[in-house]
Design a protein around this motif. Structure first.
Motif, PDB file in Angstrom:
ATOM      1  N   SER A  40       0.834  -1.207   0.000  1.00  0.00           N
ATOM      2  CA  SER A  40       0.000   0.000   0.000  1.00  0.00           C
ATOM      3  C   SER A  40       0.871   1.260   0.000  1.00  0.00           C
ATOM      4  N   GLN A  41       2.003   1.195   0.708  1.00  0.00           N
ATOM      5  CA  GLN A  41       2.922   2.339   0.729  1.00  0.00           C
ATOM      6  C   GLN A  41       3.584   2.530  -0.633  1.00  0.00           C
ATOM      7  N   LYS A  42       3.876   1.438  -1.305  1.00  0.00           N
ATOM      8  CA  LYS A  42       4.447   1.525  -2.646  1.00  0.00           C
ATOM      9  C   LYS A  42       3.493   2.278  -3.573  1.00  0.00           C
ATOM     10  N   GLY A  43       2.200   1.960  -3.454  1.00  0.00           N
ATOM     11  CA  GLY A  43       1.216   2.644  -4.289  1.00  0.00           C
ATOM     12  C   GLY A  43       1.151   4.134  -3.998  1.00  0.00           C
ATOM     13  N   ILE A  44       1.277   4.505  -2.729  1.00  0.00           N
ATOM     14  CA  ILE A  44       1.238   5.926  -2.352  1.00  0.00           C
ATOM     15  C   ILE A  44       2.475   6.650  -2.878  1.00  0.00           C
ATOM     16  N   ILE A  45       3.636   6.018  -2.746  1.00  0.00           N
ATOM     17  CA  ILE A  45       4.878   6.639  -3.224  1.00  0.00           C
ATOM     18  C   ILE A  45       4.805   6.879  -4.734  1.00  0.00           C
ATOM     19  N   ILE A  46       4.282   5.899  -5.474  1.00  0.00           N
ATOM     20  CA  ILE A  46       4.208   6.032  -6.935  1.00  0.00           C
ATOM     21  C   ILE A  46       3.122   7.027  -7.342  1.00  0.00           C
ATOM     22  N   GLY A  47       1.955   6.950  -6.704  1.00  0.00           N
ATOM     23  CA  GLY A  47       0.859   7.860  -7.022  1.00  0.00           C
ATOM     24  C   GLY A  47       0.135   7.462  -8.300  1.00  0.00           C
ATOM     25  N   LYS A  48      -0.933   8.156  -8.589  1.00  0.00           N
ATOM     26  CA  LYS A  48      -1.742   7.864  -9.773  1.00  0.00           C
ATOM     27  C   LYS A  48      -0.939   8.093 -11.040  1.00  0.00           C
ATOM     28  N   ALA A  49      -0.839   7.042 -11.853  1.00  0.00           N
ATOM     29  CA  ALA A  49      -0.082   7.092 -13.119  1.00  0.00           C
ATOM     30  C   ALA A  49       1.360   7.565 -12.905  1.00  0.00           C
ATOM     31  N   GLY A  50       1.901   7.288 -11.686  1.00  0.00           N
ATOM     32  CA  GLY A  50       3.300   7.643 -11.410  1.00  0.00           C
ATOM     33  C   GLY A  50       3.528   9.103 -11.091  1.00  0.00           C
ATOM     34  N   SER A  51       2.468   9.876 -10.849  1.00  0.00           N
ATOM     35  CA  SER A  51       2.605  11.327 -10.690  1.00  0.00           C
ATOM     36  C   SER A  51       3.378  11.725  -9.444  1.00  0.00           C
TER      37      SER A  51
END
Length: 300
Positions: free
Chosen positions: A242-253
């Motif tokens: 879940s933290q990985k997803g937050i770090i990357i953000g939507k479409a990597g933004s």
């Protein structure tokens, strides 16, 4: 015949900076050194390593050492951070203890007790006086003088660079007579690879909230100097998917924003163009695993 000019004996020593989180230790060291060596954010526990900044003149060499904020450890990473603090107390020629006008003066009192027993000189810097008033500052000066009778107590504002000359003069007056410990053209003990990882971590602290920055660590896996630029590849380690997803953000933004800001600051610090690639990996146990902590520079 004129008398020969009197030569001043060269002085050199290690001035180790300690204090609680968020009192402005890193801001003060950066101001005293004249370089941004320690990352600075509004969040606690920004500094994780012990970082040296070296000031040289013909007559003296001051080796400042910034340390993590003192705390009661909750996991192995924090235990290792406090080892840096304990080592700094033990090997200092001068201790620069930083407090401020906001914190409770008796916070982490066991370290005050250690300062009462040290044999080296202690300078207490009461920081952030720009957000206080004279009666409060005078009261704090009296408190610290009573607590540490042998210490020099100096009110400062590291952010506004107020009264730093008084700190410098106090330190120089207490430096031991010694030849320099490092080459006179050296200003830190750390390499560019280390500063690249710290700059990335600073942008994580600035761009993400809650537990995310404290669950992250940065490893520079490739650092190549080309003719026109540095080519840097780094991995941001997190503890959960879940933290990985937050770090990357939507479409990597979010990751793109962090990378862009880090690259711009690196180019300013390195004075050279930078090509930066960032990746994110999950390592659920990095804060507790000795092997992983050793890889990140914490374990001896």
């Amino acid at each position: 015949m004129s008398s020969p000019e009197k030569r001043t004996e060269h002085r050199a020593g290690f001035v180790n900076i300690i204090g609680n989180p968020n009192v402005g230790k890193s801001t003060l060291m950066n101001a005293l050194v004249g370089e941004k060596l320690s990352i600075v954010t509004a969040k606690a526990q920004t500094t994780r390593h012990r970082i040296m900044g070296i000031v040289n003149t013909d007559d003296y060499q001051i080796v400042y050492s910034d340390t993590p904020g003192m705390l009661k450890p909750n996991y192995r990473l924090q235990e290792d951070m406090m080892k840096f603090v304990d080592a700094a107390i033990g090997d200092a020629d001068i201790i620069l203890y930083v407090t401020d006008v906001v914190e409770k003066a008796d916070k982490n009192g066991e370290y005050i007790q250690k300062l009462q027993r040290v044999e080296c000189p202690v300078v207490v810097a009461i920081n952030k006086i720009d957000i206080s008033d004279q009666p409060k500052v005078l009261q704090l000066m009296s408190y610290w003088k009573e607590l540490l009778p042998d210490a020099l107590v100096i009110p400062v504002s590291a952010k506004e660079r107020f009264n730093l000359d008084s700190v410098l003069n106090a330190i120089v007056s207490k430096l031991p007579v010694s030849p320099p410990w490092f080459d006179k053209d050296q200003f830190t003990d750390r390499n560019l690879r280390f500063f690249a990882s710290e700059i990335i971590r600073e942008k994580i602290l600035e761009n993400y909230s809650q537990e995310i920055p404290y669950s992250c660590e940065v490893a520079v896996e490739s650092f190549k100097e080309g003719k026109d630029r540095y080519e840097i590849s780094a991995v941001i380690f997190v503890m959960r998917d879940s933290q990985k997803g937050i770090i990357i953000g939507k479409a990597g933004s979010a990751l793109k924003k962090t990378g862009t800001e880090a690259r711009i600051e690196m180019e300013d610090f390195f004075q050279k163009k930078v090509f930066l690639q960032l990746f994110v990996k999950v390592d659920s146990d990095w804060r507790e695993n000795r092997r992983e902590l050793r890889k990140f520079g914490y374990e001896e």
